[in-house]
Design a protein around this motif. Structure first.
Motif, PDB file in Angstrom:
ATOM      1  N   ASP A 152      67.290  73.010  75.192  1.00 44.32           N
ATOM      2  CA  ASP A 152      67.793  72.046  76.157  1.00 44.32           C
ATOM      3  C   ASP A 152      67.568  70.623  75.631  1.00 44.32           C
ATOM      4  O   ASP A 152      66.462  70.281  75.192  1.00 44.32           O
TER       5      ASP A 152
ATOM      6  N   ARG B 221      67.360  67.737  77.096  1.00 43.09           N
ATOM      7  CA  ARG B 221      66.364  66.953  77.829  1.00 43.09           C
ATOM      8  C   ARG B 221      64.952  67.374  77.449  1.00 43.09           C
ATOM      9  O   ARG B 221      64.072  66.527  77.224  1.00 43.09           O
ATOM     10  N   GLU B 222      64.743  68.682  77.360  1.00 42.91           N
ATOM     11  CA  GLU B 222      63.417  69.168  76.976  1.00 42.91           C
ATOM     12  C   GLU B 222      63.075  68.747  75.547  1.00 42.91           C
ATOM     13  O   GLU B 222      61.924  68.404  75.248  1.00 42.91           O
TER      14      GLU B 222
ATOM     15  N   ALA C 216      64.131  66.037  73.939  1.00 40.00           N
ATOM     16  CA  ALA C 216      63.806  64.612  73.927  1.00 40.00           C
ATOM     17  C   ALA C 216      62.411  64.363  74.492  1.00 40.00           C
ATOM     18  O   ALA C 216      61.629  63.577  73.931  1.00 40.00           O
ATOM     19  N   ARG C 217      62.084  65.028  75.594  1.00 39.58           N
ATOM     20  CA  ARG C 217      60.743  64.870  76.172  1.00 39.58           C
ATOM     21  C   ARG C 217      59.662  65.358  75.217  1.00 39.58           C
ATOM     22  O   ARG C 217      58.596  64.753  75.088  1.00 39.58           O
TER      23      ARG C 217
ATOM     24  N   THR D  73      71.632  61.186  78.167  1.00 36.29           N
ATOM     25  CA  THR D  73      70.843  62.283  78.711  1.00 36.29           C
ATOM     26  C   THR D  73      69.413  62.221  78.193  1.00 36.29           C
ATOM     27  O   THR D  73      68.449  62.378  78.953  1.00 36.29           O
ATOM     28  N   ALA D  74      69.268  61.983  76.892  1.00 34.34           N
ATOM     29  CA  ALA D  74      67.929  61.868  76.304  1.00 34.34           C
ATOM     30  C   ALA D  74      67.171  60.683  76.887  1.00 34.34           C
ATOM     31  O   ALA D  74      65.963  60.770  77.144  1.00 34.34           O
TER      32      ALA D  74
ATOM     33  N   ALA E 118      65.662  61.392  80.221  1.00 32.23           N
ATOM     34  CA  ALA E 118      64.542  62.341  80.196  1.00 32.23           C
ATOM     35  C   ALA E 118      63.279  61.736  79.585  1.00 32.23           C
ATOM     36  O   ALA E 118      62.242  62.398  79.549  1.00 32.23           O
ATOM     37  N   THR E 119      63.354  60.502  79.111  1.00 36.87           N
ATOM     38  CA  THR E 119      62.227  59.873  78.431  1.00 36.87           C
ATOM     39  C   THR E 119      62.008  58.476  78.989  1.00 36.87           C
ATOM     40  O   THR E 119      62.815  57.966  79.765  1.00 36.87           O
TER      41      THR E 119
ATOM     42  N   SER F  69      69.530  53.170  79.146  1.00 38.99           N
ATOM     43  CA  SER F  69      68.301  53.467  78.430  1.00 38.99           C
ATOM     44  C   SER F  69      67.217  52.424  78.671  1.00 38.99           C
ATOM     45  O   SER F  69      66.104  52.558  78.145  1.00 38.99           O
TER      46      SER F  69
END
Length: 292
Positions: free
Chosen positions: A18, A20-21, A23-24, A53-54, A57-58, A89
């Motif tokens: 994923d 998002r996962e 990037a986190r 999206t990234a 998530a960060t 961002s």
């Protein structure tokens, strides 16, 4: 700012991870940035959507384009995409810019291949005004982009003479990929000289790298063979390029680039478990900071 930053290319759509996962995980591991490429014809995500999206998530890492191709788009639309990504961002965008891709990509975009250099220069000349919310004439029509945002740093990709000239005149950074420390040192010297001729400070230097650390991953020879096949270079020429082995070995290789002038590395993962590779890259970063 840290003495040497390491970012990672986000996994592709076929990696089963994923976005998002991923990037986190890169942020939590301690890396400095997450990056994504820009390819019209390849089976990849759109760069601005992926990085938005990234970014969502960060909260800390840079989000970077590796590299954005503004000239295959209408230039006002390209500016709007960049402004939007910088806005969502929270000002963490690094705009890696290139004019590459084969003739087929440019034909698909309806842009003459021979105009790629001049259109890229025009984009870089227009973006600071457009992103500041000023009215500018784009291809004969007045355009304003909103919301106004701070101009992100522009890192000009490619190791070519034309790219070095473009970085010296219009960029905040030079961002060549898959070159040796010796080639980087030569390019950095020329970059500094050209920037001074334009009355500009020397742009920052970043490198694009690739590799796989630890065991149970593709070997240096296998990765080098892939680079050679993709870019039409000899295996011998690129054999020392991949980052392989234990984190200490990779740190020593990146230290040579640091000595040649680099302050950032953006690493594509060539194999192995992506989250684990990110953790190993974070160890490389820690070693580099201990040995500065």
């Amino acid at each position: 700012m840290s003495n040497f930053e390491i970012g990672v290319i986000l996994p592709g759509v076929g990696a089963g991870i994923d976005l998002r996962e991923a990037a986190r995980h890169a942020e939590d591991a301690g890396l400095d940035g997450v990056w994504h490429g820009d390819h019209l014809g390849a089976p990849t995500l759109d760069v601005t959507v992926a990085l938005a999206t990234a970014a969502a998530a960060t909260s800390r890492v840079r989000v970077g384009t590796s590299v954005f191709i503004p000239a295959i788009r209408p230039l006002a639309w390209a500016a709007k995409q960049v402004a939007t990504l910088q806005y969502v961002s929270g000002g963490r965008l690094v705009l890696g810019v290139g004019s590459g891709g084969g003739p087929g990509q440019w034909a698909a975009a309806g842009v003459p291949y021979g105009e790629r250099g001049s259109r890229t220069d025009t984009a870089l000349e227009l973006f600071p005004r457009l992103l500041a919310g000023e009215r500018a004439e784009v291809e004969g029509s007045p355009v304003e982009v909103a919301p106004a945002v701070p101009m992100p740093p522009v890192w000009v990709g490619n190791a070519s003479t034309a790219a070095i000239r473009r970085a010296a005149r219009l960029g905040d950074g030079w961002f060549p990929s898959l070159i040796s420390p010796g080639q980087l040192a030569e390019g950095t010297k020329r970059l500094t000289e050209l920037a001074a001729e334009h009355g500009r400070p020397a742009p920052v230097v970043a490198i694009g790298a690739t590799g796989a650390l630890g065991t149970g991953v593709p070997s240096r020879a296998e990765i080098a063979s892939g680079i050679a096949g993709t870019y039409g270079r000899s295996v011998e020429e690129v054999m020392d390029i991949p980052l392989t082995g234990h984190p200490q070995e990779a740190a020593e290789k990146l230290a040579a680039y640091r000595e040649a002038g680099a302050r950032h590395a953006v690493v594509g993962i060539s194999g192995g478990d992506w989250p684990k590779q990110v953790e190993l890259l974070a160890k490389v970063r820690a070693i580099l900071h201990e040995t500065h």
